[in-house]
Design a protein around this motif. Structure first.
Motif, short mmCIF file in Angstrom:
data_model
loop_
_atom_site.label_atom_id
_atom_site.label_comp_id
_atom_site.label_asym_id
_atom_site.label_seq_id
_atom_site.Cartn_x
_atom_site.Cartn_y
_atom_site.Cartn_z
N GLU A 1 -7.57 -1.58 15.09
CA GLU A 1 -7.09 -1.16 13.76
C GLU A 1 -6.01 -0.11 13.88
N ARG A 2 -6.24 0.90 14.74
CA ARG A 2 -5.31 2.02 14.84
C ARG A 2 -4.02 1.65 15.56
N VAL A 3 -4.11 0.77 16.55
CA VAL A 3 -2.97 0.52 17.42
C VAL A 3 -2.20 -0.73 17.03
N TRP A 4 -2.91 -1.80 16.59
CA TRP A 4 -2.22 -3.04 16.23
C TRP A 4 -2.39 -3.43 14.78
N GLY A 5 -3.49 -3.08 14.18
CA GLY A 5 -3.86 -3.67 12.90
C GLY A 5 -4.98 -4.66 13.20
N TYR A 6 -6.08 -4.56 12.47
CA TYR A 6 -7.33 -5.20 12.86
C TYR A 6 -7.21 -6.68 13.15
N ASP A 7 -6.48 -7.42 12.30
CA ASP A 7 -6.52 -8.88 12.40
C ASP A 7 -5.33 -9.46 13.15
N VAL A 8 -4.60 -8.62 13.89
CA VAL A 8 -3.39 -9.11 14.52
C VAL A 8 -3.70 -10.07 15.66
N PHE A 9 -4.67 -9.75 16.48
CA PHE A 9 -4.96 -10.55 17.66
C PHE A 9 -6.40 -11.03 17.62
N PRO A 10 -6.69 -12.16 18.28
CA PRO A 10 -7.94 -12.85 18.06
C PRO A 10 -9.15 -12.29 18.80
N SER A 11 -8.97 -11.34 19.71
CA SER A 11 -10.11 -10.92 20.51
C SER A 11 -10.02 -9.45 20.88
N THR A 12 -11.19 -8.79 20.85
CA THR A 12 -11.24 -7.40 21.29
C THR A 12 -11.06 -7.28 22.80
N ARG A 13 -11.03 -8.40 23.52
CA ARG A 13 -10.75 -8.33 24.96
C ARG A 13 -9.34 -7.79 25.21
N THR A 14 -8.48 -7.90 24.21
CA THR A 14 -7.16 -7.29 24.29
C THR A 14 -7.28 -5.81 24.66
N VAL A 15 -8.17 -5.10 23.98
CA VAL A 15 -8.36 -3.68 24.26
C VAL A 15 -8.90 -3.48 25.66
N ASP A 16 -9.85 -4.32 26.08
CA ASP A 16 -10.43 -4.19 27.42
C ASP A 16 -9.36 -4.25 28.49
N ASN A 17 -8.40 -5.15 28.33
CA ASN A 17 -7.34 -5.30 29.33
C ASN A 17 -6.48 -4.04 29.42
N PHE A 18 -6.22 -3.41 28.28
CA PHE A 18 -5.42 -2.19 28.32
C PHE A 18 -6.21 -1.02 28.91
N ILE A 19 -7.50 -0.97 28.67
CA ILE A 19 -8.33 0.07 29.29
C ILE A 19 -8.32 -0.08 30.81
N LEU A 20 -8.38 -1.31 31.29
CA LEU A 20 -8.31 -1.54 32.73
C LEU A 20 -7.00 -1.00 33.30
N ARG A 21 -5.91 -1.19 32.57
CA ARG A 21 -4.61 -0.69 33.03
C ARG A 21 -4.59 0.84 33.07
N LEU A 22 -5.20 1.48 32.07
CA LEU A 22 -5.26 2.94 32.07
C LEU A 22 -6.11 3.45 33.23
N ARG A 23 -7.19 2.75 33.52
CA ARG A 23 -8.02 3.15 34.67
C ARG A 23 -7.23 3.07 35.97
N LYS A 24 -6.48 2.00 36.15
CA LYS A 24 -5.69 1.86 37.39
C LYS A 24 -4.68 2.99 37.52
#
Length: 240
Positions: A189-212
């Motif tokens: 909701e804060r970064v893209w807008g709630y209904d923009v993309f079909p899966s919350t896995r989008t967020v998971d992928n970005f968290i993985l990038r921040l961890r790296k």
């Protein structure tokens, strides 16, 4: 939100649609420029700046995904609203991976288009205002440093980091609530807008990038903590 200061670049090869979008944006108080070719869109940024790019995917020259990716590689962080005749979820993911902020399938209602334009600009206004002061522009944690205004940082081992705008926005949302759980839905909701993309896995992928980028051991994170079934918690303290 006042539209007065906002400048929009419309990249659309259909002259009737481009003219209609430009006319309606100007009627709402926006400044508007238009180009009809992918190469011209990239070249426009050699001399121009704007607050939002409305970008058709199917363009002569190079397609919209390539335009967006090229601008991101050049360091342009201007938000992008993709327009496309294809509403396939896979294309939405491609748009996200290319650096897009939102995605609107043709045909669309004018009112929805204007609402999305304003929503994107509102999110960017929040990001800029929340990063404006000396106390909020730079985040330091456990030997890491992030400059939210410059979209760059330095990891604990001294390695320089160039952040994408979405990585910076996610980190900003998490850093505003240290030690608190932030749901995946709230991050969307804060970064893209709630209904923009079909899966919350989008967020998971970005968290993985921040961890790296910022964890000493990305496989055993100490700062970007998964709360299973809910979301994430940011812990800025030194790792144990």
């Amino acid at each position: 939100m006042s539209a007065g200061p906002y400048h929009v670049l419309v990249v659309e090869d259909d002259p009737h649609l481009a003219a209609g979008l430009a006319e309606n944006l100007r009627a709402e108080g926006f400044r508007v420029d238009t180009v009809a070719d992918g190469h011209l869109a990239v070249k426009w940024f050699d001399d121009g700046r704007c607050d939002l790019i409305v970008l058709d995917v199917m363009l002569p020259g190079i397609d919209g995904f390539t335009v967006c990716r090229t601008l991101r590689e050049r360091g342009t962080t201007t938000p992008v609203l993709f327009l496309t005749a294809r509403g396939d979820p896979a294309d939405r993911i491609r748009g996200l991976e290319a650096g897009g902020d939102d995605y609107l399938a043709k045909p669309f209602h004018l009112q929805e288009f204007l609402l999305r334009v304003r929503a994107i600009l509102r999110r960017w206004d929040w990001y800029r205002s929340s990063s404006a002061s000396s106390g909020t522009a730079v985040l330091r944690f456990a030997g890491n440093e992030v400059d939210f205004q410059a979209f760059r940082g330095r990891s604990w081992n001294g390695e320089p980091q160039e952040l994408t705008e979405k990585e910076a926005m996610i980190l900003k949302v998490l850093a505003e609530k240290p030690g608190e759980i932030v749901s995946r839905e709230d991050l969307l909701e804060r970064v893209w807008g709630y209904d923009v993309f079909p899966s919350t896995r989008t967020v998971d992928n970005f968290i993985l990038r921040l961890r790296k980028r910022f964890e000493r051991d990305p496989a055993d994170p100490r700062h970007f903590i998964t709360v299973w079934g809910v979301g994430y918690r940011f812990e800025p303290g030194e790792p144990s």
